[in-house]
Scaffold this motif. Structure first.
Motif, short mmCIF file in Angstrom:
data_model
loop_
_atom_site.label_atom_id
_atom_site.label_comp_id
_atom_site.label_asym_id
_atom_site.label_seq_id
_atom_site.Cartn_x
_atom_site.Cartn_y
_atom_site.Cartn_z
N ASP A 272 24.98 58.90 89.56
CA ASP A 272 25.94 59.81 90.18
C ASP A 272 26.71 60.51 89.08
O ASP A 272 27.05 59.89 88.05
N ILE A 273 27.00 61.79 89.29
CA ILE A 273 27.78 62.54 88.31
C ILE A 273 28.79 63.40 89.05
O ILE A 273 28.48 63.96 90.11
N VAL A 274 30.01 63.46 88.53
CA VAL A 274 31.08 64.27 89.13
C VAL A 274 31.44 65.38 88.15
O VAL A 274 31.86 65.11 87.02
N LEU A 275 31.24 66.62 88.57
CA LEU A 275 31.51 67.78 87.72
C LEU A 275 32.70 68.58 88.22
O LEU A 275 32.98 68.61 89.42
N THR A 276 33.39 69.23 87.29
CA THR A 276 34.40 70.21 87.66
C THR A 276 34.00 71.58 87.12
O THR A 276 34.79 72.52 87.16
N GLN A 277 32.76 71.68 86.62
CA GLN A 277 32.22 72.94 86.15
C GLN A 277 31.13 73.42 87.09
O GLN A 277 30.63 72.64 87.91
#
Length: 246
Positions: free
Chosen positions: A175-180
């Motif tokens: 799982d990965i959480v991005l703000t871009q």
């Protein structure tokens, strides 16, 4: 008085950016005359797009629609009806709606759709203040080094990705959480580190979750989801505006 592009986007016809394109293409007329970009209009002005009258939105936005949609693989996030597999035809909603942002054609998962141009503009203006969570499968076993480098930042597209949260889920999934929102960001990050994405599913946008929506299904956002969304968007737009002044 209101700017013409905002008037058009507020009606739910399209986003403000797309409205500018329509104006440049001379597909918009105000009182029968093709206007210039930046034109302002009043309540008495008559606005048409491709010869069809565009009606102003009610002040209370009672006719606005907000949907969470599980975009299947192969669907393209465009409102261009001439594009085969476009998201508008795929959702087949009775009112005109358009997606907020994009999700790559080979990817699947959560995307929001609406006919509220105002909220689209606010979300896109402050996009880097919003979390998006993805479940990613790759073509080989994940190493601790891969997780560490992904979370620290990877050089792609003449920049280095921002630090982000990465958590291993299975032997070949994380799982990965991005703000871009860089173009094909996760796929490019993985490719740089020698991995190939075999499946990519967006599971969350801010507080709104995909949950049990199957591919091709949609649901209306709840009142609670909408209230939180409006609060978060308002706060993040102010933050982004302040940050841009630096």
């Amino acid at each position: 008085m209101k700017r013409l592009n905002k008037y058009i986007s507020d009606t739910g016809f399209c986003s403000r950016r797309e409205a500018d394109k329509l104006i440049e293409q001379k597909r918009v007329k105000v009182n029968g005359i093709a206007p210039e970009l930046g034109t302002k209009i009043g309540d008495a002005d008559k606005v048409e797009v491709d010869g069809k009258l565009i009606k102003a939105v009610p002040d209370n936005k009672s006719d606005r629609v907000y949907l969470a949609y599980h975009k299947p693989v192969g669907i393209t996030c465009t409102t261009e009806r001439k594009v085969k597999g476009n998201i508008v035809d795929a959702v087949n909603y009775p009112q005109r709606i358009f997606p907020i942002g994009r999700l790559d054609k080979p990817s699947e998962g959560l995307i929001l759709l609406t006919n509220d141009g105002d909220i689209v503009n606010k979300i896109l203006r402050a996009e880097n203040a919003h979390e998006k969570q993805y479940r990613v499968n790759v073509n080989k076993a994940i190493s601790p080094s891969f997780l560490e480098k992904m979370s620290r930042g990877v050089p792609i597209l003449n920049t280095v990705t921002l630090p982000c949260e990465v958590k291993q889920i299975g032997k070949q999934s994380f799982d990965i959480v991005l703000t871009q929102g860089l173009n094909r960001q996760i796929r490019r990050m993985c490719e740089y580190l020698g991995y190939e994405v075999t499946r990519l599913v967006r599971r969350r946008i801010m507080h709104i979750k995909l949950d049990k929506l199957n591919a091709g299904q949609y649901r209306k956002l709840s009142d609670d989801e909408l209230n939180v969304l409006n609060r978060q968007v308002q706060a993040s737009v102010k933050t982004a505006t302040y940050a841009n002044k630096g």
